[in-house]
Design a protein around this motif. Structure first.
Motif, mmCIF file in Angstrom:
data_model
loop_
_atom_site.group_PDB
_atom_site.id
_atom_site.type_symbol
_atom_site.label_atom_id
_atom_site.label_comp_id
_atom_site.label_asym_id
_atom_site.label_seq_id
_atom_site.Cartn_x
_atom_site.Cartn_y
_atom_site.Cartn_z
ATOM 1 N N THR A 415 0.974 -1.091 -0.088
ATOM 2 C CA THR A 415 0.003 -0.079 -0.036
ATOM 3 C C THR A 415 0.953 1.281 -0.119
ATOM 4 O O THR A 415 1.705 1.619 0.754
ATOM 5 C CB THR A 415 -1.009 -0.067 0.957
ATOM 6 N N ASP A 417 0.798 5.310 0.327
ATOM 7 C CA ASP A 417 -0.037 6.301 0.829
ATOM 8 C C ASP A 417 0.710 7.417 1.264
ATOM 9 O O ASP A 417 1.546 7.153 2.335
ATOM 10 C CB ASP A 417 -1.161 5.878 1.548
ATOM 11 N N ALA A 501 -3.050 3.662 6.140
ATOM 12 C CA ALA A 501 -3.637 4.568 5.156
ATOM 13 C C ALA A 501 -4.877 4.800 5.580
ATOM 14 O O ALA A 501 -5.550 5.969 5.413
ATOM 15 C CB ALA A 501 -3.368 4.046 3.823
#
Length: 590
Positions: A415, A417, A501
């Motif tokens: 991920t 972010d 996130a």
């Protein structure tokens, strides 16, 4: 006649090369290597047949290594007495990038790939089978031979990191896999001899100096001798049941092979599974063996600790880093317990004394430091916090919060972010620390689109709010906002990922710093909607945190005037109607 014979011999040589090019393409260790021969190793006993020696009663082994001349002697007492204090640039820098990259990225399996590829059932083992073959036939040494990150460009990456707002880099010199990423004098298994045939650390050092970036080198090879014990095993079922992996190979086994001249024991170490808990812990996710001494291998242990120290001193001498870093979970390398299990020795004191003496001679002052991970306050060292952030302000010693985005080595589906990166930095600096964040490159050495975009967004935020970050110190309180079970709500621990996130802060959540000029900065941990009235309780007149009346409140990045007033229960600030900001907005209180 002599010339004719030489010509004939040369022609025969060329003929053989053309017919059998693979013979003369063999890799040879650098002639410049000063690797010390491995001492005699006792024949391995049955697995779990010997107890670990008592580490508490074992006297610390004195290595008596030659170090650079100077006031620093290889004792903690001398280091603490002579070290002038923590380096001021670190306290001001606040944000760095952790460059955690090496051949283990090739496995696309996250951290500890080299160890786990020898553990049947693990993701790394499965990925290795699919990509390279069985580890009894294609071991980690073959991966080192073939590793070539063709898109790895330290100069380009350094500019990207600088533009993201980083003020220093933490560059991996050697991981637990024992493969040196520089032109190592003491470890033939290095990136100049094998793989990319490049002095990667030298490239990083050049790039950092060109971009006015401080840099340090990280060393993780203390773990190697217990970390690599998986390579001495074999599959327990299937077609390859009982076929040993390549960890037990010796120098003589390489005759006529591509690795002729390279001793596998200098890469994998030696079989230590005869000690109780070593084999068992090798099957765990990360645990070291039980505390103790490898007491039947003391000559080898002395050799191992000496090589460990010499390799670090090699980097200090030839690359002049601004700091050095040792991994671990206890008070220092070779402690006899935790990740330092196996030996008690004064290796770290030798390395640090040599480092500071060289710094003094080369720079005229000691403005470098040594990160000894998790070490309690010791003048001359900097400590770290991995994954988590301390709950309270921590000013007793300089410290760095370190964390990876996704994992310490690349794997798919991380991920990316910018918000979680920024909030992690804010949490650290509000408690008087630094944040060093790893964004793992792809196997070819490049950054993927997600991480590149994330870093660009972080850079935009840093340029707008940098005066609240760089050179700042913690205020009287770290922050305010929602409390959960009596504790201030903070980012969760662990590697930065989806949970970070998606973690929600509200307009009541603030963190604070003090700038060099005395202004106080209030970081709202979100970006409120336009026209929202915020209440900052810590600036209430009744709180007595402020000794002076507030005269001015501004929003960084906004040129207009704000509506605000200070009351007994807090400072009230109305956000502008247009709030084109993301992640966090910062108010300057004067």
């Amino acid at each position: 006649m002599f010339k004719i014979k030489k010509t004939i011999a040369f022609c025969l040589f060329i003929s053989v090369v053309c017919q059998h090019p693979q013979v003369f393409a063999q890799i040879k260790p650098s002639q410049a290597s000063k690797s010390i021969p491995i001492p005699r190793i006792p024949a391995p006993g049955p697995i779990d047949s010997y107890p670990m020696g008592d580490w508490k009663s074992f006297p610390e082994m004195k290595l008596n290594l030659a170090i650079a001349d100077g006031p620093f002697k290889p004792t903690w007492e001398s280091i603490e007495k002579n070290y002038p204090g923590d380096s001021s640039w670190l306290r001001d820098a606040k944000f760095g990038i952790w460059v955690h990259f090496g051949p283990q990225a090739s496995g696309e399996s996250g951290d500890w790939y080299a160890r786990n590829m020898y553990k049947p059932g693990s993701l790394a083992y499965k990925n290795h089978l699919a990509k390279y073959g069985h580890p009894s036939e294609v071991g980690y040494k073959e991966l080192l031979r073939d590793w070539n990150p063709t898109k790895f460009d330290p100069a380009k990456l350094t500019r990207i990191y600088r533009d993201a707002g980083a003020r220093y880099l933490m560059i991996q010199g050697v991981h637990h896999d024992n493969y040196d990423l520089w032109n190592s004098r003491y470890q033939p298994w290095n990136s100049v001899n094998l793989g990319p045939k490049r002095d990667l650390l030298g490239e990083w050092a050049k790039a950092c100096r060109a971009n006015n970036m401080k840099y340090g080198v990280t060393f993780h090879h203390e773990y190697t001798w217990w970390w690599w014990q998986t390579a001495f095993g074999a599959d327990s079922e299937g077609d390859k049941k009982g076929v040993p992996y390549d960890g037990s190979l010796k120098l003589a086994d390489g005759k006529g092979k591509w690795w002729d001249g390279f001793d596998p024991r200098q890469l994998y170490g030696v079989d230590l599974r005869e000690y109780q808990s070593v084999a068992e812990k090798a099957r765990t996710e990360w645990s070291p063996p039980s505390a103790g001494i490898f007491s039947r291998h003391l000559d080898y242990a002395r050799w191992y600790a000496t090589q460990w120290a010499l390799r670090m001193m090699d980097v200090v001498e030839h690359y002049d880093p601004d700091f050095i870093y040792t991994d671990g979970t206890v008070q220092g390398p070779f402690s006899g317990e935790g990740t330092g299990t196996g030996l008690k020795a004064d290796a770290m004191q030798h390395v640090m004394a040599d480092y500071y003496n060289r710094t003094l001679k080369r720079r005229g002052k000691v403005n470098t430091f040594s990160i000894v991970k998790f070490r309690e306050k010791t003048n001359g060292t900097v400590t770290t916090e991995e994954f988590a952030i301390p709950e309270n302000i921590k000013t007793d010693q300089p410290w760095i919060a370190e964390i990876p985005v996704g994992d310490w080595y690349y794997a798919p589906n991380f991920t990316y972010d910018s918000g979680m990166m920024i909030r992690y930095i804010i949490e650290a600096i509000a408690r008087d620390g630094n944040a060093a964040i790893c964004i793992s490159p792809l196997p070819d050495g490049s950054l993927d689109e997600g991480s590149t975009h994330m870093l660009k967004e972080v850079g935009i935020w840093m340029r707008r709010n940098g005066e609240a970050v760089y050179g700042s110190r913690a205020w009287k309180v770290a922050g305010e906002g929602e409390y959960i079970k009596g504790k201030l709500k903070m980012l969760p621990g662990g590697k930065l990922g989806r949970q970070h996130a998606d973690f929600k802060f509200g307009p009541q959540d603030f963190r604070f710093t003090v700038g060099k000029a005395g202004a106080i900065y209030a970081f709202c941990m979100t970006s409120p909607q336009g026209g929202t009235e915020l209440k900052i309780k810590s600036f209430a007149t009744k709180e007595q945190h402020l000794n002076l009346e507030i005269k001015k409140v501004t929003l960084l990045g906004y040129k207009g005037k704000l509506k605000w007033n200070q009351q007994a229960d807090g400072l009230y600030v109305t956000c502008p109607e247009q709030m084109p900001y993301s992640t966090s907005v910062v108010f300057k209180i004067e």
